[in-house]
Design an enzyme around this catalytic site. Structure first.
Site, short mmCIF file in Angstrom:
data_model
loop_
_atom_site.label_atom_id
_atom_site.label_comp_id
_atom_site.label_asym_id
_atom_site.label_seq_id
_atom_site.Cartn_x
_atom_site.Cartn_y
_atom_site.Cartn_z
N HIS A 232 1.07 -1.36 -0.13
CA HIS A 232 0.32 -0.15 0.37
C HIS A 232 0.51 1.25 0.25
O HIS A 232 2.04 1.38 -0.14
CB HIS A 232 -0.93 0.08 0.77
CG HIS A 232 -0.37 -0.23 2.67
ND1 HIS A 232 0.21 -0.83 3.02
CD2 HIS A 232 -0.07 1.23 3.40
CE1 HIS A 232 0.57 -0.53 4.38
NE2 HIS A 232 0.65 0.84 4.49
N ASP B 85 0.20 4.67 1.91
CA ASP B 85 -0.72 6.18 3.55
C ASP B 85 -0.98 6.96 2.21
O ASP B 85 0.01 7.23 1.65
CB ASP B 85 0.65 5.93 3.75
CG ASP B 85 1.48 5.05 4.74
OD1 ASP B 85 0.60 4.00 5.15
OD2 ASP B 85 1.97 4.91 6.10
N HIS C 297 4.92 0.36 0.55
CA HIS C 297 5.94 -0.06 2.19
C HIS C 297 4.00 -1.45 2.42
O HIS C 297 3.22 -1.67 1.59
CB HIS C 297 5.77 0.25 2.94
CG HIS C 297 4.72 0.88 3.69
ND1 HIS C 297 4.20 1.62 3.15
CD2 HIS C 297 4.61 0.83 4.45
CE1 HIS C 297 3.84 2.69 3.73
NE2 HIS C 297 3.75 1.82 5.03
N ARG D 110 4.69 5.83 13.89
CA ARG D 110 4.94 6.59 13.12
C ARG D 110 4.12 7.95 13.13
O ARG D 110 3.23 8.21 13.68
CB ARG D 110 3.70 6.01 12.76
CG ARG D 110 4.09 5.87 10.57
CD ARG D 110 3.07 5.50 9.72
NE ARG D 110 1.75 6.11 9.70
CZ ARG D 110 0.86 6.08 9.06
NH1 ARG D 110 0.75 4.90 8.59
NH2 ARG D 110 0.22 6.23 9.20
#
Length: 287
Positions: free
Chosen positions: A96, A98, A263, A278
């Site tokens: 995917h 983000d 990623h 994150r």
């Protein structure tokens, strides 16, 4: 400071001999250029607090406070990417990009390892610069000027088949609340982005579709749209020569550019704990 490019051009670089808490302007400029060129940078052996993490991220731009991830109890800027030993589903367990469901997709994210399993839990990355460059000329001509719709509703939304409802990360029968805010997801207006973008920093062309959030190609019938996206995804799936597998260690940090990479967080450490912090950095509209 030493910068080591990964064996395949365009799939990241490892930066050693620096402390991200005390970077000079010259060091930061070199790191920024490496990030621009490769879309992916790694650091090792860093000792950072949450405040250090936030300070480093702010050097790159404004912080995007994630709407759907559980946040750190004391630092709302930090999204918790966590999996406990009794949990089955992980966060990000498939290829995917983000925030492609945003009208101004995020620049990228800085991920810090806080607690790692004894084995497993690596992250895969793929270069969308190289993915585009290795398409044949006929495919490049076909996708030039096409746009695709992106959405997060089927992942974060309230529908019965969403990741939020069907996994223990969300609100299912064994839900843990690691993702939430489904009502907000339902209100999002799905953006349309070019299938091939000109990267806003590097100026290079990159393929900008991903299996998690790209839903359809504008202007094509569903069957043709589905086939085209499948062909593009398969091209990246098979592109082992532009994939990088990052093995996390204590003190490791990864920073990736959402506009030029995919990623995938591998979910191969069942029964072990993995806690990552994150921070996502605001981006801009793509063209």
């Amino acid at each position: 400071m030493a910068i080591t490019i990964t064996p395949v051009q365009g799939v990241g670089a490892e930066i050693t001999g620096v402390d991200i808490k005390a970077l000079t302007e010259e060091e930061f400029a070199a790191i920024r250029q490496t990030f621009c060129d490769h879309g992916l940078i790694f650091f090792r052996d860093q000792e950072t607090t949450e405040d250090d993490h936030i300070a480093f991220a702010k050097r790159w731009g404004d912080i995007n406070v994630n709407r759907f991830f559980a946040t750190h109890p004391d630092y709302p800027e930090i999204a918790m990417v966590a999996k406990e030993p009794d949990q089955t589903d992980n966060i990000g367990g498939g290829w995917h990009t983000d925030h492609s469901y945003d009208h101004e997709p995020a620049l990228g994210s800085v991920l810090v390892a806080r607690e790692l399993p004894e084995s497993g839990g690596d992250t895969m990355f793929a270069s969308m610069y190289t993915a585009y460059e290795t398409l044949d000329d006929e495919v490049k001509a076909r996708i030039d000027g096409l746009y695709a719709v992106h959405s997060g509703k089927h992942i974060f939304g309230e529908g019965p088949d969403t990741y939020y409802k069907q996994t223990d990360a969300g609100s299912g029968e064994t839900g843990t609340g690691r993702i939430g805010n489904a009502a907000v997801a339902e209100l999002l207006e799905d953006p349309v982005h070019p299938i091939v973008i000109t990267h806003p920093i590097s100026g290079k062309k990159a393929l900008y579709v991903n299996p998690a959030f790209t839903r359809e190609v504008k202007g094509l019938e569903k069957q043709e749209s589905d086939q085209l996206l499948s062909d593009l995804f398969t091209h990246v799936f098979r592109g082992n020569d532009f994939h990088t597998r990052f093995e996390w260690q204590p003190g490791s940090i990864a920073m990736w550019d959402n506009r030029s990479t995919w990623h995938w967080a591998l979910n191969d450490y069942q029964g072990q704990r993995r806690i990552m912090h994150r921070i996502t950095i605001e981006g801009c509209a793509l063209s």
